[in-house]
Every structure is written in C-alpha cells, then in structure tokens.
Write a protein that holds these residues in place. Sequence first.
Motif, mmCIF file in Angstrom:
data_model
loop_
_atom_site.group_PDB
_atom_site.id
_atom_site.type_symbol
_atom_site.label_atom_id
_atom_site.label_comp_id
_atom_site.label_asym_id
_atom_site.label_seq_id
_atom_site.Cartn_x
_atom_site.Cartn_y
_atom_site.Cartn_z
ATOM 1 N N GLU A 1 0.621 -1.307 -0.362
ATOM 2 C CA GLU A 1 0.002 -0.359 0.027
ATOM 3 C C GLU A 1 0.806 1.299 0.320
ATOM 4 O O GLU A 1 2.077 1.004 0.401
ATOM 5 C CB GLU A 1 -0.946 0.400 1.069
ATOM 6 C CG GLU A 1 -1.952 -1.526 1.285
ATOM 7 C CD GLU A 1 -2.756 -1.482 -0.216
ATOM 8 O OE1 GLU A 1 -3.095 -0.211 -0.383
ATOM 9 O OE2 GLU A 1 -3.320 -1.930 0.040
ATOM 10 N N LEU A 2 -0.538 2.690 -0.334
ATOM 11 C CA LEU A 2 0.833 3.772 0.074
ATOM 12 C C LEU A 2 0.984 3.891 1.092
ATOM 13 O O LEU A 2 0.941 3.577 2.062
ATOM 14 C CB LEU A 2 -0.057 4.426 -0.741
ATOM 15 C CG LEU A 2 0.915 6.511 -1.190
ATOM 16 C CD1 LEU A 2 1.272 5.800 -2.301
ATOM 17 C CD2 LEU A 2 -0.448 6.885 -1.178
ATOM 18 N N PRO A 3 3.130 4.650 1.769
ATOM 19 C CA PRO A 3 3.276 4.315 3.188
ATOM 20 C C PRO A 3 2.232 5.948 3.248
ATOM 21 O O PRO A 3 2.016 6.265 3.015
ATOM 22 C CB PRO A 3 4.665 5.151 2.446
ATOM 23 C CG PRO A 3 5.437 4.726 1.305
ATOM 24 C CD PRO A 3 3.611 4.527 -0.169
ATOM 25 N N ALA A 4 2.649 5.971 4.862
ATOM 26 C CA ALA A 4 1.339 6.350 5.377
ATOM 27 C C ALA A 4 2.224 7.986 5.483
ATOM 28 O O ALA A 4 1.268 8.993 5.155
ATOM 29 C CB ALA A 4 1.235 6.393 6.284
ATOM 30 N N ALA A 5 2.769 8.239 5.132
ATOM 31 C CA ALA A 5 3.980 9.862 5.136
ATOM 32 C C ALA A 5 3.089 10.137 3.821
ATOM 33 O O ALA A 5 3.108 10.660 3.411
ATOM 34 C CB ALA A 5 5.235 9.070 5.371
ATOM 35 N N PHE B 1 3.030 0.086 -19.307
ATOM 36 C CA PHE B 1 1.699 0.892 -20.286
ATOM 37 C C PHE B 1 0.779 0.074 -20.132
ATOM 38 O O PHE B 1 -0.486 0.582 -20.222
ATOM 39 C CB PHE B 1 2.318 1.207 -21.570
ATOM 40 C CG PHE B 1 3.535 2.523 -21.181
ATOM 41 C CD1 PHE B 1 2.526 3.550 -21.258
ATOM 42 C CD2 PHE B 1 4.722 2.145 -21.543
ATOM 43 C CE1 PHE B 1 3.316 4.912 -21.340
ATOM 44 C CE2 PHE B 1 5.204 3.537 -21.867
ATOM 45 C CZ PHE B 1 4.971 4.830 -21.900
ATOM 46 N N ASN B 2 1.106 -1.322 -20.216
ATOM 47 C CA ASN B 2 -0.195 -2.033 -20.518
ATOM 48 C C ASN B 2 -0.972 -2.648 -18.851
ATOM 49 O O ASN B 2 -1.937 -3.001 -18.859
ATOM 50 C CB ASN B 2 -0.535 -3.556 -20.978
ATOM 51 C CG ASN B 2 0.326 -3.105 -22.366
ATOM 52 O OD1 ASN B 2 -0.597 -2.200 -22.994
ATOM 53 N ND2 ASN B 2 0.992 -3.366 -23.027
ATOM 54 N N GLY B 3 -0.471 -2.488 -17.914
ATOM 55 C CA GLY B 3 -0.454 -2.635 -16.484
ATOM 56 C C GLY B 3 -0.995 -1.297 -15.686
ATOM 57 O O GLY B 3 -0.695 -0.341 -16.220
ATOM 58 N N LYS B 4 -1.635 -1.951 -14.368
ATOM 59 C CA LYS B 4 -1.963 -0.875 -14.020
ATOM 60 C C LYS B 4 -1.451 -0.391 -12.622
ATOM 61 O O LYS B 4 -0.436 -1.009 -12.109
ATOM 62 C CB LYS B 4 -4.077 -1.729 -13.235
ATOM 63 C CG LYS B 4 -4.997 -2.025 -14.302
ATOM 64 C CD LYS B 4 -5.953 -2.008 -13.821
ATOM 65 C CE LYS B 4 -7.140 -2.598 -14.730
ATOM 66 N NZ LYS B 4 -8.755 -2.826 -13.605
ATOM 67 N N TYR B 5 -2.003 0.563 -12.457
ATOM 68 C CA TYR B 5 -0.504 1.178 -11.135
ATOM 69 C C TYR B 5 -1.751 0.560 -10.031
ATOM 70 O O TYR B 5 -2.239 1.262 -9.200
ATOM 71 C CB TYR B 5 -0.399 2.408 -10.841
ATOM 72 C CG TYR B 5 0.145 3.120 -9.861
ATOM 73 C CD1 TYR B 5 1.323 2.718 -9.384
ATOM 74 C CD2 TYR B 5 -1.202 3.620 -8.884
ATOM 75 C CE1 TYR B 5 1.412 3.306 -8.360
ATOM 76 C CE2 TYR B 5 -0.371 4.678 -8.183
ATOM 77 C CZ TYR B 5 0.891 3.914 -7.333
ATOM 78 O OH TYR B 5 1.203 4.301 -6.611
ATOM 79 N N ASP B 6 -1.026 -0.455 -9.664
ATOM 80 C CA ASP B 6 -1.744 -0.922 -7.639
ATOM 81 C C ASP B 6 -1.108 -0.897 -6.700
ATOM 82 O O ASP B 6 0.244 -1.342 -7.691
ATOM 83 C CB ASP B 6 -2.360 -2.310 -9.158
ATOM 84 C CG ASP B 6 -1.957 -3.221 -9.606
ATOM 85 O OD1 ASP B 6 -0.111 -3.300 -9.541
ATOM 86 O OD2 ASP B 6 -1.933 -4.474 -9.922
ATOM 87 N N ALA B 7 -1.204 -2.517 -6.640
ATOM 88 C CA ALA B 7 -0.556 -2.722 -5.012
ATOM 89 C C ALA B 7 0.786 -3.933 -5.296
ATOM 90 O O ALA B 7 1.976 -3.000 -5.162
ATOM 91 C CB ALA B 7 -1.179 -3.538 -4.128
ATOM 92 N N ALA B 8 0.767 -4.163 -7.312
ATOM 93 C CA ALA B 8 1.347 -5.355 -7.298
ATOM 94 C C ALA B 8 3.507 -4.258 -7.906
ATOM 95 O O ALA B 8 4.348 -3.670 -7.967
ATOM 96 C CB ALA B 8 1.542 -5.908 -8.075
ATOM 97 N N ALA B 9 2.208 -3.117 -8.269
ATOM 98 C CA ALA B 9 3.138 -1.869 -9.002
ATOM 99 C C ALA B 9 3.660 -0.904 -8.038
ATOM 100 O O ALA B 9 5.183 -1.242 -7.869
ATOM 101 C CB ALA B 9 2.419 -0.729 -9.909
ATOM 102 N N ARG B 10 3.309 -0.654 -6.954
ATOM 103 C CA ARG B 10 3.698 -0.383 -5.683
ATOM 104 C C ARG B 10 4.358 -1.364 -4.884
ATOM 105 O O ARG B 10 5.464 0.420 -5.018
ATOM 106 C CB ARG B 10 2.354 0.331 -5.016
ATOM 107 C CG ARG B 10 2.045 1.883 -4.720
ATOM 108 C CD ARG B 10 -0.037 2.152 -3.890
ATOM 109 N NE ARG B 10 -0.012 1.035 -3.650
ATOM 110 C CZ ARG B 10 -1.338 1.506 -4.313
ATOM 111 N NH1 ARG B 10 -1.717 1.938 -5.464
ATOM 112 N NH2 ARG B 10 -2.225 0.016 -3.957
ATOM 113 N N ALA B 11 4.720 -2.137 -5.075
ATOM 114 C CA ALA B 11 5.857 -3.169 -4.390
ATOM 115 C C ALA B 11 6.983 -3.276 -5.166
ATOM 116 O O ALA B 11 7.759 -2.486 -4.468
ATOM 117 C CB ALA B 11 4.972 -4.250 -3.780
ATOM 118 N N ARG B 12 6.493 -3.051 -6.209
ATOM 119 C CA ARG B 12 8.467 -2.491 -7.028
ATOM 120 C C ARG B 12 8.978 -1.431 -6.715
ATOM 121 O O ARG B 12 10.013 -1.733 -6.809
ATOM 122 C CB ARG B 12 7.266 -3.114 -8.558
ATOM 123 C CG ARG B 12 7.138 -4.589 -8.981
ATOM 124 C CD ARG B 12 7.099 -4.921 -10.897
ATOM 125 N NE ARG B 12 5.731 -3.831 -11.470
ATOM 126 C CZ ARG B 12 4.844 -4.733 -11.309
ATOM 127 N NH1 ARG B 12 4.977 -5.871 -10.872
ATOM 128 N NH2 ARG B 12 3.942 -3.713 -12.295
#
Length: 612
Positions: free
Chosen positions: A353-357, A486-497
């Motif tokens: 998830e997005l960091p709380a800060a 470009f084909n992938g969504k910005y989701d929890a997996a992209a945030r983790a990378r």
Amino acid sequence: MEEFVGKLWHNWVTKAAAGHYPEAAVKLLEVEKTAGILFRAFGGDPGLKVAAATAATHGARRKWLERLAGSGEKVAQARRDAQTLRLPPEIAAFPEKALNRDLYLWLAALAANDVAPELPWFLRNQRASRAALARYPGLRPRYERLVSAHLAERIEPAKLQPDEAAQEDAIRQALRDPATVASLPPLNTKKSRPPQPVLLWLIAAEESVAGSIADPGDNLPPEGSGSTEAEKEAHKAEQVEAPDNKAPVLAMFRAESLPTWAEYVRVNRAYDDDEDPNAKNAARDLDQLSLTRDAETAVSRVKFDLDLPSAAEDDTPIGPGLALPEWDYRKGLLLPRHCQLRPMIARDAGHAELPAALAATAKKLRGQFAALAPQRHWLKAQPDGSELDVDACVRNHADRASGHTPETGGYLAQARCERDLACLLLADLSMSTDAWISDSHRIVDVIRDSLLLFSEALSATGDRFGIYGFSSLRRQNIRFHLLKDFNGKYDAAARARILAIKPGFYTRMGAAIRQSASILYEQSAGRRLLLIITDGKPNDLDLYDSRYGIEDTRMAVYEARRLGLMPFCVTIDREAGSYLPYLFGPAGFCVIRKPEELPRRLPLLYAQLTRN
C-alpha cells in the motif's frame, strides 16, 4: 626595511621589463562565458568546455630586463583538445585592457576555425587565422590592432642570431598576412633558442594515452559561474610508471624515544591511508603532475565490491537481453550491437500500500489532477443527438425563410474529450543515489517517493504512463528495471516494485534512453513525453566517464526527438547547468536545487509540460 625596498625593486623592474601590465589585466573569469558563446557561435565544437590553460616554460630568448627581473620565463598559451578549449587564466600582455579582452575573443574565434589539427603548428595557425578573417571580416580591425601591439612587444630580429632572426621574420610575416608563409626556417645550431611565444596563436595540444589519465575538464565548474575554481590553472600532466617500493627500508630509532604511559596524550592520529587535507594546496603549487595507475587500492581499510548480487538475491531478468547501438563521437559512427541491455523486474516484490507518510500529499495531488481528467461536454449543431439545439433550429428556420438551405444540424450531442498523450518516466538508479541528503532520507528515497506520487497523480487523470529505472556496469551489463509498463495498472503490485528499488551501479544513460524511446514510440498517442530523473551526468567504468558518454547521451536524445518524442530531464545536480543544455537544449531540462522538493514538484512539472 630590506624587505620593503626589495618589494619596490621587484615591482619596478618587473614593470620596466614590459610584456606584463597588471593594471590592464583581464581574467578568464570575466570573459569565460562570452568566449564560450562566441566560440560556439563561430562554429566551434559545442561539446568543448572553456577552461584555464597551463603556464609552461617556453625556452625562448628574453629581453635582458626580463632576465634581470626573473619574469617572462613561463607563459600560458591557448590550446584545444578533444574535450576542452583552454585559454590563459589571465591576459596582461598589452597596456590597454580592451586589447587584452580582444585577445580572448580572437583566440575563441581562431579555435572555432581550427579544423586542421594534422598540420604543423606554424601552418595550422595561419590557416585558422585566414579562415576566421575570411568568414568574419569584422574581426580584421581588432586582429590588426592585436598584431601591431604584439609585434611591438617581441624582440626585434636584428637582436637575434641569424637562424632565430629568420624564424622571427617568418612569424611576423605570417601574423601580418596569414597563410603566405609556407614553412618555418629551421634552427642551425644547438645553442639556438625556439621562437618567442605567439600569443595570437594556439599551441599544439599534448597527446595523452586514451583512458590512462582522467580528463581534468570533467570536474570543471560551469562556464560563467563566477566560481573561484575557474581561476585555477590546469596542471601539465605526464603518465609515469609506478615506483618500485618493494625494497626494504631500514629505519634506525632509539627505544627511549617511545612515549611512556605518563607522556601519552589522546589525540586524533592519522593513518597512513588517510587523505592529506593539504594535498590540494600542495598540488596547486606544482608545475607538473605525474600520474600513474597503481594496481593496489589507495585505502586498504575500506574495500568496495561492485560485483553483481547473486542470482538468488538479484531481480529477475526478463528475456535474454537486448543488443543496442552506441554513438562513438570520435569516429562519427553509431556502433551497432555495442551494448547489452538486460530488462529486469523485482523478485518477489509482492503487494504494498501507499506509505502513510505520503497519503495526505497523494490525496491532495489526486484532487488537483482530477481537474485534468477528460470531461463530457455538449456539441452544438449536430445532425443527430439526444436534445434539440434551439439556437441552431432558429438559425435554420431563418435561413429557409430567406431562401437559403440550412447547413447545420439542429441537435445537441454529448462527447468525451480524451487526453491523447503517453508518458514514460525513466529513473536513474545509480550508486550515487545512495547518498544522504538529510538525517532520514537518501536520494533513492526521494526518487522512490517521487515515483509513487507521480503515479498517484497520473492515475487521477487517466493518462497512460510507464515507469522504468536503470543503472549499468560497463556496456555489457545495462540493467533496465520494469516498475510499471503501459499495459499494466498502477496497483499494489506496481507500488511494491517501486518500493523495492535500490541503488545500482553506474549511469550509462544513452542505452537506457534508446530503449525507453523504443517503448514509448510504440504507444499510439498524439503527444509522447519521455521524462528522465537523474542526479548526475552520464558515467561508467570505461570511456563513458568522459565526453564519450556526454556525446552518446546527446545522440540518444536527438534520436528520440526524431521519433516525435519529447525528452525532458529533471535533475537534482546543482552543476547540471554545465552539461544539460548541451544534452537536452536550453528548454529541455529543469534543475531542482533542493532534492527533498522533488516528490512534490515532479507531478506539477508534468502538468505544466502536458498543458495544452
């Protein structure tokens, strides 16, 4: 009293010796920016940087007053090489300040027209002088004044030996009428001296072994920066073999000299491998630096291992790798399949998830960028639609009543306006991003936060975007990290990378830009933005850490523009003004002085770049 009288005598005899007028002196620092602009405006190599020249012993005859004063033995003369145009750090050769300044400008024009480095020094300068005067006739009055003033300061041929006088006559004729003297007469005796320095000409640049000595121009301050570093003279350097210190050295000492416990004082004692804080001042006082490559490490207490991580700990390669070309400016040739680029993706990054800060800032950015999202609006005078267009119906009825045929429809229709653009964000993940900018943040942490907030902002607009990172370890190992395609969504997996990024190795930027441009070119969009984030200039362990890397990156940017892309660089390097205008153009980059502001300013910068 003796010291005071000696100082008066030195000042008087130095001034009486002529050839040096301190009250009319012009420093390179004052005209550095003007000379650089003039050099490039006259057609000089735009990749060359203006810097101070070396003062060297010329060995020519001097006037007896100069010998008495001990002056005139060394002189700094202009020269150019593959990377630098070196001009004297100060010119005080003439009694008029305007003439000394004109000499700087003439040397810049001469260097811009110096296109025959293979010719001997005598013929090369004549040809360059004639070309400069022919192309720019307005320089001739200044040139003639400089020649007259310079000849008045030289020793008359009648006071020289016959062979030296013949050379002096040839030089004087070549200065008055360039390209009319075919050769310089030879010297006949061993006691003959070389000709006096010709201040209006360039001297031949000393040849150096490629890759053996780091170019001193790499760390020069930006032109016209006003830094006192620009006033320093360059050193004449030579490469020598490392001394053989393997022979044992016997040292005699008395045991009584060892301190006792009572005499022990707790002080900060230096180690043998510690850097000498006075080394820079000592080097500044040297006339010549001798450099060598030693196989042993300079600091034995700290060992730095740049080997790649094990396969179990490293990111996962995507495919066998890509062979990419690289631009060699020395040959003027694009070397095919010269680099090996390895696409990679984070191993077992999971979901995050997005960091709380960052949550509050991300919420604010999403609200601001939501206004950029496509909105529906009404199209008037349409041939078909869900509602009548009253204005169009009245206009059509009036046209029929007046005997005209209506040319527009009478309905209102809703349409969705699309933002037809795509953006690829390329992040520099070199080892320099491991540097700390505060007590709690490194550069890589700032870049990580920037990528996350950038993604949050663009998700609110619906714009298509991709995010990649890169670093390199020589040309055969360029690591290209996929963070979001470009084909992938910005989701929890992209945030983790994105959260998994870490400092890599070096910055072979040309290959990374070429691969990014290839990916972005495949996107069907009316506007395509290639946004690059970096903290320094291109470098690697080989020739790339020189002008070679600058030229390859510049060619990669040029290739991206030819594909219809818009490259733009965002940097936190405060010295970027010395090289980014050459790479991206004067309007193709942005320097952020405070790195901690990058996460907040990057999305806003994107909004400005994509504003209609």
